[in-house]
Each structure stands twice: as structure tokens, then as C-alpha cells.
Write an enzyme that holds these catalytic residues in place. Structure first.
Site, PDB file in Angstrom:
ATOM      1  N   ARG A 232       0.824  -1.220   0.000  1.00 46.97           N
ATOM      2  CA  ARG A 232       0.000   0.000   0.000  1.00 46.97           C
ATOM      3  C   ARG A 232       0.860   1.274   0.000  1.00 46.97           C
ATOM      4  NH1 ARG A 232      -5.617   1.741   1.514  1.00 46.97           N
ATOM      5  NH2 ARG A 232      -5.499   3.400   3.062  1.00 46.97           N
TER       6      ARG A 232
ATOM      7  N   ILE B 231      -7.777   7.629  -1.092  1.00 51.25           N
ATOM      8  CA  ILE B 231      -7.791   6.167  -1.165  1.00 51.25           C
ATOM      9  C   ILE B 231      -8.508   5.716   0.111  1.00 51.25           C
ATOM     10  CG2 ILE B 231      -5.453   6.148  -0.185  1.00 51.25           C
ATOM     11  CD1 ILE B 231      -4.809   3.674  -1.615  1.00 51.25           C
ATOM     12  N   SER B 232      -9.427   4.780  -0.010  1.00 47.99           N
ATOM     13  CA  SER B 232     -10.228   4.347   1.148  1.00 47.99           C
ATOM     14  C   SER B 232      -9.376   3.668   2.200  1.00 47.99           C
ATOM     15  CB  SER B 232     -11.300   3.345   0.715  1.00 47.99           C
ATOM     16  OG  SER B 232     -12.195   3.923  -0.183  1.00 47.99           O
ATOM     17  N   GLN B 233      -9.946   3.559   3.389  1.00 44.49           N
ATOM     18  CA  GLN B 233      -9.259   2.837   4.458  1.00 44.49           C
ATOM     19  C   GLN B 233      -9.227   1.340   4.113  1.00 44.49           C
ATOM     20  OE1 GLN B 233     -12.782   4.126   6.731  1.00 44.49           O
ATOM     21  NE2 GLN B 233     -12.175   2.486   8.120  1.00 44.49           N
TER      22      GLN B 233
ATOM     23  N   PHE C 106     -17.715   8.619   0.584  1.00 47.51           N
ATOM     24  CA  PHE C 106     -16.793   8.583  -0.558  1.00 47.51           C
ATOM     25  C   PHE C 106     -16.775   9.940  -1.245  1.00 47.51           C
ATOM     26  CE2 PHE C 106     -15.360   4.231  -1.542  1.00 47.51           C
ATOM     27  CZ  PHE C 106     -16.051   3.528  -0.583  1.00 47.51           C
TER      28      PHE C 106
END
Ligand code: SAH
Length: 208
Positions: free
Chosen positions: A32, A58-60, A202
Site C-alpha cells: 500500500r 484512497i479508502s481505508q 466517498f
């Protein structure tokens, strides 16, 4: 980041008490920190969203694991992602699917992601700059579709490009109001069922 613990905690709500072992293995393998800007590298393995430039995030990891799990990707699947961003989600999917097609509307982000995915040798991923609302007709239909930006409604072109028996994971809702992560399943006879999985937040799917 303890994805397993978070998944267990939210299992009653999401309907997924554990994340598939293949998805967990992909989460462990994809680096990541190579998908975030240098100043965020030290935060890459924390369970929170991170900025990736151009006002995008970027999402968790937990949300990425959950969304990927809901897609139930098989090694023979062809999948579509709308919202390439950093390319991280595409790299996760590349570890699980036969082919991944991903579309990004912000040109420099799309180009950076393409270079990064090539450099890291995720050969099954093909990227494109464009408006993902319309999907990617040339490679349709897809076994699974993931949208990583919140739409006000499920884009009909994406619905059409989903295979019978296929699954779509998409956040739906207005920008500053509650959005819900939806799991949409198209059965073999074409009937569609929708499940609300979790309230989420989002960045918006921008309109053409
Ligand atoms: N999946 C990404 C995170 C993406 S954030 C990752 O793993 O890093 C959502 C992305 O969707 C942003 O990069 C945003 O620019 C993009 N996006 C927003 N509207 C879009 C549209 N209509 N078509 C394609 N991409 C879009």
C-alpha cells in the site's frame, strides 16, 4: 490495521463476518505504501483513508477489504473498476481476477496509476482515462463491477455491462448526506436485487 477484528465487529450490519482468505492474502501482498504520495508513506498501513492528490482519497483498508470481499471475485473473472485513483484497489483485484479494467476521470491520476501498475508488474490491469459512468463497453460484460466514488444513482450503463450472475459494489448517495454501500446482484435470469451494506463516505462520482 486489524481488518479481521473490524469485520467481525460489523458483521451483523454488513452480513460478512469474515473476509475471504484470498482477499486477505491480496491485502497482505499489495504494498500500500507504494500507492500513496511520499509524505503519506508512513501512514500507509493505518486503517484510515489517505489523500492521493487532486482532492481525491484512497479508502481505508477495512473498506477496501470489505468491498473486494463482497465482489466474490474468482480467478477466471473479468472485472471493471470505476475510479482508478492511485491504482491500489486495481492491484488488489489483479491478485484475484483474470483481468481488471479500470477507468479514471482525472487524467494525471489515471496516468500515474497506469505507470505505477506497470512498474509494479500488475500485468492483468488495463487503465483508461475517461468517464466511468458509461463503463467500458469494449470488454463488457463483467463478472463484477466496483465503483469507488459515490454516485447519486446506479449508472444504467454499468447495470447493462454486468453479467447475469454478476455483482456490483457501489456507494450511492449525495455528497454531504449519508451514502450507502450497495451490493447489487444480477441473477442468471437478469433480475436485480440490492442490499444496503453500510453507511459510508466517498468522494463524488463526477458527472460528465
Ligand atoms: N480506487 C481508488 C480510490 C479512488 S477515489 C484507489 O484505490 O486509490 C475515487 C476516484 O474516482 C477518484 O480518483 C476520482 O477522480 C474518480 N472518479 C470520480 N468520478 C469519476 C468518473 N465519473 N469516472 C471515473 N473516475 C471517476
Amino acid at each position: 490495521m486489524d481488518i479481521a477484528a473490524l469485520t467481525a465487529d460489523t458483521g451483523t450490519e454488513t452480513g460478512r463476518h469474515t473476509i475471504d482468505a484470498r482477499v486477505m492474502a491480496a491485502m497482505e501482498q499489495v504494498p500500500r505504501h507504494k500507492f500513496v504520495p511520499p509524505e503519506e508513506e508512513q501512514n500507509a498501513y493505518e486503517n484510515r483513508p489517505l489523500p492521493i492528490g487532486y482532492g481525491q482519497t484512497i479508502s481505508q483498508p477495512y473498506i477496501i477489504a470489505l468491498m473486494t470481499d463482497l465482489m466474490m471475485v474468482k480467478p477466471t473473472d473479468v472485472v471493471l473498476e470505476v475510479g482508478t485513483g492511485s491504482g491500489y484497489q486495481a492491484a488488489i483485484l489483479a491478485s484475484l481476477a483474470r483481468a481488471v479494467y479500470t477507468i479514471e476521470i482525472i487524467e494525471p491520476l489515471g496516468r500515474q496509476a497506469q505507470e505505477r501498475l506497470q512498474r509494479l508488474a500488475y500485468k492483468q490491469v488495463e487503465t483508461r482515462v475517461g468517464d466511468g459512468y458509461y463503463g467500458w463497453e469494449a470488454h463488457a460484460p463483467y463478472d463484477a463491477i466496483i465503483v469507488t466514488a459515490a454516485a447519486s444513482h446506479v449508472p444504467p450503463p454499468l447495470m447493462r455491462q454486468l453479467k447475469p450472475g454478476g455483482r456490483m459494489v457501489i456507494p450511492v448517495g449525495a455528497q454531504f448526506l449519508t451514502q450507502y454501500l450497495l451490493l447489487i446482484e444480477k441473477s442468471d435470469d437478469g433480475t436485480v436485487s440490492t442490499k444496503q451494506i453500510l453507511p459510508v463516505r466517498f468522494v463524488p462520482l463526477v458527472a460528465h
